[in-house]
Design a protein around this motif. Structure first.
Motif: not given
Length: 120
Positions: A90, A93, A97
């Motif tokens: 996470e 990610r 992003y």
């Protein structure tokens, strides 16, 4: 993430999981866990100094391995129950992003500045 938990578990990194002590409370519990190994190791070293006689020697090594396994499993269980879990997938990610968003914003700003230069 709660700051009162003494351990952190990082999941999905280079290893399947990694347990890290946090703060004084975590490091003191980790030190106590390591100190609990000392009697087992001292017992084994004392057992090794006595003359080895077949089954007695094998039984001692077997008992040491059982004790070591119990020590490891109970230590991991103790830490896992009292740990915050951080999932590295996470976090990666979210960083990816943010990098893509920054790259898009920079490309947009560059395109706008080129458009202004061409109109001027």
């Amino acid at each position: 993430m709660r700051q009162d938990k003494p351990f952190i578990i990082y999941e999905g990194g280079a290893l399947p999981f990694m347990i890290v002590p946090r703060g004084w409370k975590g490091w003191s519990q980790f030190a106590i866990w390591l100190a609990l190994l000392a009697p087992l190791v001292l017992w084994l070293s004392n057992h090794m100094q006595t003359p080895q006689s077949g089954t007695d020697f094998g039984t001692g090594v077997f008992l040491f391995i059982i004790g070591l396994t119990v020590w490891l499993v109970s230590g991991f269980w103790w830490a896992i129950v009292r740990a915050d879990v951080i999932r590295m997938v996470e976090i990666r990610r979210q960083k990816q992003y943010a990098r893509r968003k920054l790259a898009r914003e920079q490309a947009r700003a560059e395109a706008q500045s080129q458009a202004i230069q061409q109109n001027a």
